[in-house]
Design an enzyme around this catalytic site. Structure first.
Site, mmCIF file in Angstrom:
data_model
loop_
_atom_site.group_PDB
_atom_site.id
_atom_site.type_symbol
_atom_site.label_atom_id
_atom_site.label_comp_id
_atom_site.label_asym_id
_atom_site.label_seq_id
_atom_site.Cartn_x
_atom_site.Cartn_y
_atom_site.Cartn_z
ATOM 1 C CE LYS A 23 59.792 57.126 -68.697
ATOM 2 N NZ LYS A 23 59.553 57.150 -70.046
ATOM 3 C CE LYS B 284 60.210 52.932 -74.599
ATOM 4 N NZ LYS B 284 59.244 52.399 -75.277
ATOM 5 C CE LYS C 102 52.183 52.614 -70.573
ATOM 6 N NZ LYS C 102 51.995 52.623 -71.743
HETATM 7 P P1 TYM Z 1 53.333 56.495 -73.867
HETATM 8 O O1 TYM Z 1 52.316 55.036 -74.195
HETATM 9 O O2 TYM Z 1 55.320 55.903 -72.716
HETATM 10 O O3 TYM Z 1 52.976 57.280 -73.215
HETATM 11 C C1 TYM Z 1 51.830 57.576 -72.870
HETATM 12 C C2 TYM Z 1 51.791 59.458 -72.411
HETATM 13 O O4 TYM Z 1 51.743 59.003 -71.044
HETATM 14 C C3 TYM Z 1 53.190 60.515 -70.842
HETATM 15 N N1 TYM Z 1 53.811 59.066 -69.619
HETATM 16 C C4 TYM Z 1 54.000 60.025 -68.704
HETATM 17 N N2 TYM Z 1 53.868 61.659 -68.380
HETATM 18 C C5 TYM Z 1 54.607 62.241 -67.023
HETATM 19 N N3 TYM Z 1 54.907 60.937 -66.149
HETATM 20 C C6 TYM Z 1 55.390 59.982 -66.586
HETATM 21 N N4 TYM Z 1 55.821 59.156 -65.866
HETATM 22 C C7 TYM Z 1 55.146 59.073 -68.159
HETATM 23 N N5 TYM Z 1 55.229 58.342 -68.517
HETATM 24 C C8 TYM Z 1 54.646 58.331 -69.792
HETATM 25 C C9 TYM Z 1 53.882 60.303 -72.286
HETATM 26 O O5 TYM Z 1 55.226 60.900 -72.268
HETATM 27 C C10 TYM Z 1 52.855 60.427 -73.257
HETATM 28 O O6 TYM Z 1 52.119 61.500 -73.389
HETATM 29 N N6 TYM Z 1 55.766 56.981 -78.206
HETATM 30 C C11 TYM Z 1 54.599 58.440 -77.379
HETATM 31 C C12 TYM Z 1 53.080 57.183 -77.838
HETATM 32 C C13 TYM Z 1 52.792 58.319 -79.282
HETATM 33 C C14 TYM Z 1 52.428 59.416 -79.536
HETATM 34 C C15 TYM Z 1 51.947 58.942 -80.602
HETATM 35 C C16 TYM Z 1 52.359 60.330 -78.239
HETATM 36 C C17 TYM Z 1 53.206 57.160 -80.396
HETATM 37 N N7 TYM Z 1 52.774 58.245 -81.557
HETATM 38 C C18 TYM Z 1 52.095 60.099 -81.118
HETATM 39 C C19 TYM Z 1 52.019 61.201 -79.475
HETATM 40 C C20 TYM Z 1 51.938 61.638 -80.810
HETATM 41 C C21 TYM Z 1 54.547 56.962 -75.597
HETATM 42 O O7 TYM Z 1 55.567 55.857 -75.650
HETATM 43 O O8 TYM Z 1 54.064 57.362 -75.155
#
Ligand code: TYM
Length: 344
Positions: free
Chosen positions: A207, A115, A210
């Site tokens: 991957k 990032k 977004k």
């Molecule tokens: P974020 O917002 O990027 O994504 C949310 C969830 O979606 C999953 N994900 C995917 N799974 C499969 N294939 C993909 N291409 C894909 N893109 C995204 C992510 O693994 C995630 O589970 N840091 C985290 C948010 C967060 C969080 C937490 C999660 C903040 N605090 C505490 C768990 C516990 C994030 O940026 O997810």
């Protein structure tokens, strides 16, 4: 290790364009887990501002993720749904964890490197400390299980390291305050199923994300049936037929990705998909995938649209959820303060 009450926590960033990867890798699991656990699902707006956000878009995005949770089947009456910034303990505990985690641990985080890109000196301090906030999200509730996609594995390992180091560094105080051997559980990542890493529809080595500039790289939860159909039809494939066995996916990431998506949407394995479509051409398979994706995602998109017109309802859900979340986090934070030696 002390016995902890089982509790699920997970979060999704409100940064626009919730997509099929978010759904299959995370939100669909959230829905399943609510049948057997107490769950807390959080729209992590404090995480979102580690990168620049426009205030109006952020506000809309927080409501959109909340709407998606509900449209996908999360029940905010039985479980807790809220946005992170309404519960101050996340930021407060994150500071404590900034003082527990080591620089060396954070230096290893691959997502920061991705990032921050080449201009690392110009990245926010928040982006660097992001995994400590994530550990705080989970541990403010002493959550034991965390459903996430594959890309969050390293962050979850860091959360476990933080919990363990806190338990060790303050072992005497933890015991003296009546918490036994450990105050925090070591949260367990739940990374399971056929689609823990959904790949871009344009490039099977990337991957689904977004932030990909091409909207054709992903299926958004808000896409209508025609858009979903177009995106699936245009998805990159190769000239061969679908393989008859899993080994045939070697060097064919796009084919494997589409089969994984089909399997996850249909509640089956990739082997099952190949039993039906192996040896056949992609156009037949893609037509079936369009029908399946539209059947599964269409109602979600429609419900999200309906909820979008009712921001007062969404805001009410968030305020109510935040109240319930705060009740848990405040108690835990008070105990953390006692353990640390703060006067309150
Ligand atoms: P974020 O917002 O990027 O994504 C949310 C969830 O979606 C999953 N994900 C995917 N799974 C499969 N294939 C993909 N291409 C894909 N893109 C995204 C992510 O693994 C995630 O589970 N840091 C985290 C948010 C967060 C969080 C937490 C999660 C903040 N605090 C505490 C768990 C516990 C994030 O940026 O997810």
């Amino acid at each position: 290790m002390a016995k902890f009450v089982e509790r699920v926590f997970s979060g999704v960033q409100p940064t626009g364009n919730l997509h099929l990867g978010n759904y299959l890798g995370a939100i669909a699991k959230f829905v399943e887990l609510q049948k057997i656990h107490d769950c807390i699902y959080c729209v992590v707006d404090l995480h979102a501002i580690t990168l620049p956000q426009k205030p109006d878009e952020l506000r809309a995005s927080i409501r959109e993720v909340t709407a998606a949770f509900i449209a996908c089947g999360i029940d905010p009456k039985k479980h807790i749904v809220f946005n992170q910034s309404q519960v101050g303990e996340h930021a407060e505990l994150a500071w404590v964890f900034n003082c527990v985690a080591r620089l060396g641990w954070l230096n290893r985080m691959t997502q920061f490197k991705e990032k921050a890109g080449k201009d690392r000196e110009n990245a926010s301090v928040g982006l660097y400390a992001y995994p400590c906030l994530m550990a705080a999200d989970i541990l403010a509730y002493r959550a034991t299980h965390v459903p996430v996609g594959e890309d969050q594995k390293q962050h979850l390992e860091l959360a476990r390291d933080v919990a363990q180091k806190f338990n060790l560094d303050f072992a005497a105080s933890i015991a003296a305050h009546g918490h036994g051997e450990a105050f925090f559980p070591l949260p367990e990542p739940l990374i399971q199923g056929q689609a823990t890493r959904v790949m871009s529809l344009r490039d099977g080595s990337k991957k689904m994300s977004k932030s990909d500039p091409s909207d054709y790289s992903r299926i958004n939860l808000s896409d209508d049936a025609d858009t979903i159909a177009q995106k699936v039809r245009k998805a990159k494939t190769d000239p061969e037929a679908l393989p008859s066995a899993i080994e045939g996916f070697k060097q064919r990431p796009e084919a494997e990705n589409l089969a994984g998506i089909f399997a996850a949407l249909n509640g089956e394995t990739k082997e099952d998909v190949l039993k039906t479509f192996g040896g056949g051409n992609f156009s037949t398979f893609k037509s079936a995938l369009v029908d399946l994706a539209v059947a599964k995602l269409g109602p979600i998109g429609a419900e999200m649209k309906r909820l979008k017109d009712d921001p007062a309802f969404i805001d009410g859900v968030l305020v109510e959820g935040a109240g319930r979340a705060r009740a848990i986090a405040t108690k835990n934070m008070a105990m953390v303060k006692d353990i640390l030696g703060f006067v309150r």
